[in-house]
Design an enzyme around this catalytic site. Sequence first.
Site, PDB file in Angstrom:
ATOM      1  N   HIS A  82      -1.436  -0.533  -9.673  1.00  0.00           N
ATOM      2  CA  HIS A  82      -2.049  -1.372  -8.625  1.00  0.00           C
ATOM      3  C   HIS A  82      -2.675  -2.649  -9.206  1.00  0.00           C
ATOM      4  O   HIS A  82      -3.901  -2.808  -9.183  1.00  0.00           O
ATOM      5  CB  HIS A  82      -3.100  -0.580  -7.831  1.00  0.00           C
ATOM      6  CG  HIS A  82      -3.419  -1.249  -6.510  1.00  0.00           C
ATOM      7  ND1 HIS A  82      -3.786  -0.541  -5.399  1.00  0.00           N
ATOM      8  CD2 HIS A  82      -3.411  -2.560  -6.142  1.00  0.00           C
ATOM      9  CE1 HIS A  82      -4.010  -1.406  -4.403  1.00  0.00           C
ATOM     10  NE2 HIS A  82      -3.787  -2.634  -4.845  1.00  0.00           N
TER      11      HIS A  82
ATOM     12  N   ARG B 275       0.856  -1.183   0.000  1.00  0.00           N
ATOM     13  CA  ARG B 275       0.000   0.000   0.000  1.00  0.00           C
ATOM     14  C   ARG B 275       0.895   1.237   0.000  1.00  0.00           C
ATOM     15  O   ARG B 275       1.911   1.282   0.693  1.00  0.00           O
ATOM     16  CB  ARG B 275      -0.902   0.038   1.249  1.00  0.00           C
ATOM     17  CG  ARG B 275      -2.038  -0.974   1.245  1.00  0.00           C
ATOM     18  CD  ARG B 275      -3.100  -0.663   0.178  1.00  0.00           C
ATOM     19  NE  ARG B 275      -4.205  -1.612   0.194  1.00  0.00           N
ATOM     20  CZ  ARG B 275      -4.288  -2.707  -0.563  1.00  0.00           C
ATOM     21  NH1 ARG B 275      -3.310  -3.005  -1.413  1.00  0.00           N
ATOM     22  NH2 ARG B 275      -5.337  -3.491  -0.494  1.00  0.00           N
TER      23      ARG B 275
END
Length: 318
Positions: free
Chosen positions: A281, A233
Amino acid sequence: MRADNTTPSGALVFYSDFDDFDTWRQALRARLPGLRILHSSEVADPADIHYALAWKPPAGFFGRMPNLRLIINLGAGVDSLVGRDDLPAGVPVTRITDPDMARMMAGYVLFAVLRHARDIPWFEQAQRRGEWAYRHPRAPADTRVAVLGLGELGAYAARELQRQGLTVIGWSRSPRAIDGIQCHAGMQTLDAVIAQADILVVMLPLTPQTRGLLDRQRLQRLPRGAALVNVARGALVDQAAMTELLRSGHLGAATLDVFEREPLPPEDPLWRMDNVLITPHLASVAIPASAAAQIADNILRVSRDAVPHNQVDPTRGY
Ligand code: NDP
């Protein structure tokens, strides 16, 4: 209606802006032919919904379903779920921890780490200059790779890296033992782990304890020229400090799949840095054909009042 062994009660609602509903419906139907599976846009009576398979649904989504019995996070990372204020009390939350997802993640991590270990970005730049630039390869064991997070994804990737002959150092919250990997645990060991890393791979969940963990000071502890790979993250790393250190050369290179803000804004300087590789991502995703088995199993468990597997512990945040 009460469930028998193969037909759970109630219906399942699906929500994701990233995953294909029809593919998931098909994969789940193959396991649970009797289960009604609805897209969130098709729900006529929210009281019908007993199970939710969802990735980042809108605020208030879960609060509308009075008979919800199980929330399945459509992914491995639960940071966007655990802090929500619409999670009904007492309803278990599970996540997908699927070997195929771990393998896909390990593939990305292997690619990124070997790319740095074999100086590929340097050769890419030499190629652009039309230059035959020989640089003698290092022995794999001379590259030290630190993997932060030794969970379902991190431990798998660490093993794959070790199989390549790299020197792998692992770090987690509680002590772990993995053959061939030097494992360390706890905050008191983190700085020493970082200081040894030629390549630092971030595979931690985002929790109140890990947010901002890789701040300027910790990034500066990396040996000069080290590479950073973040597949976990963005908010685990101080992105402004990382950008400055990439500019100054203290950080030699970075492969980044995740960012503090996603999508990464077009004006972000990271886009234009030669020593940075950006992907949007997708290092790994939940794969319907393999993940459907554990989802179906958990639905059946809950419908027989048994405890589901892969539960998230909201107090630890992962
Ligand atoms: P797990 O929950 O299985 O493992 C987490 C690991 O991190 C464990 O080893 C855990 O320690 C360690 N950890 C957690 N908190 C701390 C802490 N405070 N200090 C030290 N270690 C800590 O997670 P997964 O491996 O399944 O996934 C990791 C993350 O990857 C996800 O949370 C998600 O954010 C990200 N992800 C990214 C994807 C992408 O496409 N970019 C796709 C999927 C996931 P312990 O072993 O002691 O519990």
